[in-house]
Design a protein around this motif. Sequence first.
Motif, PDB file in Angstrom:
ATOM      1  N   TRP A  16     -18.610  -0.753 -12.145  1.00 14.03           N
ATOM      2  CA  TRP A  16     -17.958   0.007 -11.080  1.00 14.03           C
ATOM      3  C   TRP A  16     -17.771  -0.907  -9.867  1.00 14.03           C
ATOM      4  O   TRP A  16     -18.643  -0.975  -8.986  1.00 14.03           O
ATOM      5  N   PRO A  17     -16.675  -1.628  -9.770  1.00  9.46           N
ATOM      6  CA  PRO A  17     -16.496  -2.610  -8.686  1.00  9.46           C
ATOM      7  C   PRO A  17     -16.553  -2.021  -7.284  1.00  9.46           C
ATOM      8  O   PRO A  17     -16.774  -2.758  -6.316  1.00  9.46           O
ATOM      9  N   ASP A  18     -16.350  -0.713  -7.144  1.00  9.63           N
ATOM     10  CA  ASP A  18     -16.399  -0.122  -5.809  1.00  9.63           C
ATOM     11  C   ASP A  18     -17.792   0.396  -5.448  1.00  9.63           C
ATOM     12  O   ASP A  18     -17.968   1.026  -4.408  1.00  9.63           O
ATOM     13  N   ARG A  19     -18.775   0.145  -6.277  1.00  9.98           N
ATOM     14  CA  ARG A  19     -20.159   0.537  -5.984  1.00  9.98           C
ATOM     15  C   ARG A  19     -20.998  -0.696  -5.694  1.00  9.98           C
ATOM     16  O   ARG A  19     -20.690  -1.794  -6.147  1.00  9.98           O
ATOM     17  N   GLN A  20     -22.071  -0.480  -4.969  1.00  6.49           N
ATOM     18  CA  GLN A  20     -23.024  -1.550  -4.721  1.00  6.49           C
ATOM     19  C   GLN A  20     -24.437  -1.051  -4.961  1.00  6.49           C
ATOM     20  O   GLN A  20     -24.762   0.090  -4.620  1.00  6.49           O
ATOM     21  N   LEU A  21     -25.248  -1.888  -5.552  1.00 10.37           N
ATOM     22  CA  LEU A  21     -26.685  -1.657  -5.620  1.00 10.37           C
ATOM     23  C   LEU A  21     -27.305  -2.552  -4.558  1.00 10.37           C
ATOM     24  O   LEU A  21     -27.136  -3.771  -4.587  1.00 10.37           O
ATOM     25  N   ILE A  22     -27.976  -1.947  -3.603  1.00 11.60           N
ATOM     26  CA  ILE A  22     -28.496  -2.678  -2.452  1.00 11.60           C
ATOM     27  C   ILE A  22     -30.007  -2.519  -2.353  1.00 11.60           C
ATOM     28  O   ILE A  22     -30.595  -1.598  -2.919  1.00 11.60           O
ATOM     29  N   ALA A  23     -30.612  -3.435  -1.628  1.00 15.22           N
ATOM     30  CA  ALA A  23     -32.026  -3.280  -1.305  1.00 15.22           C
ATOM     31  C   ALA A  23     -32.196  -2.070  -0.407  1.00 15.22           C
ATOM     32  O   ALA A  23     -31.381  -1.813   0.491  1.00 15.22           O
ATOM     33  N   SER A  24     -33.245  -1.292  -0.647  1.00 10.91           N
ATOM     34  CA  SER A  24     -33.499  -0.112   0.171  1.00 10.91           C
ATOM     35  C   SER A  24     -33.856  -0.526   1.596  1.00 10.91           C
ATOM     36  O   SER A  24     -34.094  -1.705   1.889  1.00 10.91           O
ATOM     37  N   ARG A  25     -33.887   0.444   2.473  1.00 17.42           N
ATOM     38  CA  ARG A  25     -34.149   0.198   3.889  1.00 17.42           C
ATOM     39  C   ARG A  25     -35.337   1.044   4.317  1.00 17.42           C
ATOM     40  O   ARG A  25     -35.357   2.251   4.093  1.00 17.42           O
ATOM     41  N   GLY A  26     -36.314   0.402   4.940  1.00 16.33           N
ATOM     42  CA  GLY A  26     -37.464   1.179   5.367  1.00 16.33           C
ATOM     43  C   GLY A  26     -38.673   0.318   5.633  1.00 16.33           C
ATOM     44  O   GLY A  26     -38.578  -0.870   5.966  1.00 16.33           O
ATOM     45  N   PHE A  27     -39.839   0.926   5.464  1.00 16.37           N
ATOM     46  CA  PHE A  27     -41.122   0.281   5.706  1.00 16.37           C
ATOM     47  C   PHE A  27     -41.611  -0.409   4.430  1.00 16.37           C
ATOM     48  O   PHE A  27     -41.397   0.087   3.323  1.00 16.37           O
ATOM     49  N   GLY A  28     -42.309  -1.534   4.601  1.00 15.50           N
ATOM     50  CA  GLY A  28     -42.982  -2.165   3.484  1.00 15.50           C
ATOM     51  C   GLY A  28     -44.328  -1.518   3.225  1.00 15.50           C
ATOM     52  O   GLY A  28     -44.732  -0.568   3.911  1.00 15.50           O
ATOM     53  N   LEU A  29     -45.038  -2.025   2.222  1.00 11.88           N
ATOM     54  CA  LEU A  29     -46.368  -1.507   1.937  1.00 11.88           C
ATOM     55  C   LEU A  29     -47.298  -1.761   3.114  1.00 11.88           C
ATOM     56  O   LEU A  29     -47.278  -2.855   3.690  1.00 11.88           O
ATOM     57  N   PRO A  30     -48.115  -0.795   3.487  1.00  8.11           N
ATOM     58  CA  PRO A  30     -49.038  -1.015   4.610  1.00  8.11           C
ATOM     59  C   PRO A  30     -50.103  -2.044   4.252  1.00  8.11           C
ATOM     60  O   PRO A  30     -50.534  -2.145   3.105  1.00  8.11           O
ATOM     61  N   LYS A  31     -50.497  -2.793   5.266  1.00  8.06           N
ATOM     62  CA  LYS A  31     -51.576  -3.771   5.120  1.00  8.06           C
ATOM     63  C   LYS A  31     -52.625  -3.452   6.180  1.00  8.06           C
ATOM     64  O   LYS A  31     -52.633  -4.040   7.266  1.00  8.06           O
ATOM     65  N   PRO A  32     -53.499  -2.490   5.873  1.00  5.80           N
ATOM     66  CA  PRO A  32     -54.442  -2.047   6.900  1.00  5.80           C
ATOM     67  C   PRO A  32     -55.405  -3.140   7.335  1.00  5.80           C
ATOM     68  O   PRO A  32     -55.814  -3.998   6.538  1.00  5.80           O
TER      69      PRO A  32
END
Length: 552
Positions: free
Chosen positions: A196-212
Amino acid sequence: MSGDFEEIYDAIVVGSGANGGVAAKELGERGLKVLVLEAGRTIDPDADLGHPVRDMTKRLYNLASRRQSYQSMHPGYWKANPDLFIDEQDNPYTTPPDRPFSWIRGRQVGGKSLTWGGITLRLSDYEFKAASRDGHEQDWPIAYADLVPYYSKLERFFQVRGDRDGLAQLPDGDYQPTIPLTPGELHLKQVVETRWPDRQLIASRGFGLPKPTAAQPWPPSSSQGSSLQAALETGNVTLQADAVVSHVIFDPTTRQATGVAYIDRLTKQQHQVSGRTVVLCASTIESVRILLHSTAKYQPHGWVDKSGLLGRFLMDHVSTATFFFIPGLPPPATPFPLSGCDSFFIPCFVNLKSQAEDFLRGYGIWGGVQRFDLPGIVRKVGAGSIGFAIAHGEVLPRYDNRVQLDAAVVDAWGIPVPHIECAWSDNEQRMLAHMHAQIDETIALAGGKPMKLTEMFRMPLVGNFVRKMEETMSFSAPPGYYIHEVGGARMGTTPTNSVVNDRNQCWDAPNLFVTDGACWPSSGWQSPTLTEMAITARACEFIATKLEQGGF
């Protein structure tokens, strides 16, 4: 009734989760005196976080005693301390027998931010102005441009990770560098973008794993690890836990809000506190419940909802989850992390040339490959990589989806409980069919096959429960399950088409604000938390300016 309005706060914020934390921070940093009321207990990181064996024992007890039947249906319940989810015997609610609603809740300081997955996506004008495009219901009274500065401020504050992908349907943000996709996700990306040339699979956006750390034990996606902590550091914010809010109090002459009535969670004693403004950030259904219980039907001199729309247009994201196995893809020696930014998105299946949809609005697919596994001794499948794909889509606002109060049933504090009526329409059913077809085709093109968790792993303690959950969710999760409920006190342009205006003020009670998901006129397909926080920050800037000018 104790507590006779001894101190008048500039603002009373109801709720200490993602939105309450942002409200307290924005108001406190501007020098306002703020009281934050939280219905649940104060928690301790040493006692409440990081005890997996103890947590499993608690889960088994709570399931046997039917204290967390709905809570346990959500995957997040099996990763966190179950005490971060409510006791359903103390906090009941009702639904029609044929329309279940899985209301997932957390009542403690920090609220559901402590179990939030940490995905932060912006909405676009495809969502804010969807009604102008397809004619269903009404547009938001605000546009994407109105929230851009608040999105950016929050992304910088939270140090959100992501890429700038240049997608009109998923606007870019002010991001920290993203985490690379896994080899399995890069394989899937090539498959998707070739097919599907009009679609993209991208890296998600948000927080990484917590490192307490000892200095910061809280996850950065929790309000304790971010906004609420910053609010308390201003010295202008007071936090009152164990305060179960009953209703907002109004002046009989001016009709403005004068304070909040709450019940002590432990002693059951009633209290009142006074404020120049009240900001409801209690979570969608809780904020609607508070508003309903504040009306003249239940309280002397109570608020009057002239629109007749309070409680109407409840929405959640319609969703479906598929696990899959790719036998030809070597698994990593150790699974890669899974978090808000350690995952992928195929955003918004709408307005794409390759889609011949027969439904309104859109959806996205969140997923991961090579991000989780179990030891070989419990695996039923051989060498290969395991992945998941969760599609979640926009639910149309419908008048009949609603929250009312059930006066015949009260919670542990004597407050009438919500009666929730919500069901998927034909539009959502058609969207679900499209989701399944797209996910199945994608997995097949990647050389994989859909499989249930109980087909891939042996689960001696919880196998029957997981199997039942898989059966329940086989085509669609029920409303409420995805924990993205919005609506019920929608924002609009007039007192007849909405409950609050474009600044989140209740019509006829301009010092009462609703800034959490309850104010949404439509749901979008994106995870709502970042947008809720941006709306809250925008409203609080307005509150601070008005109070500096002399008030409402």
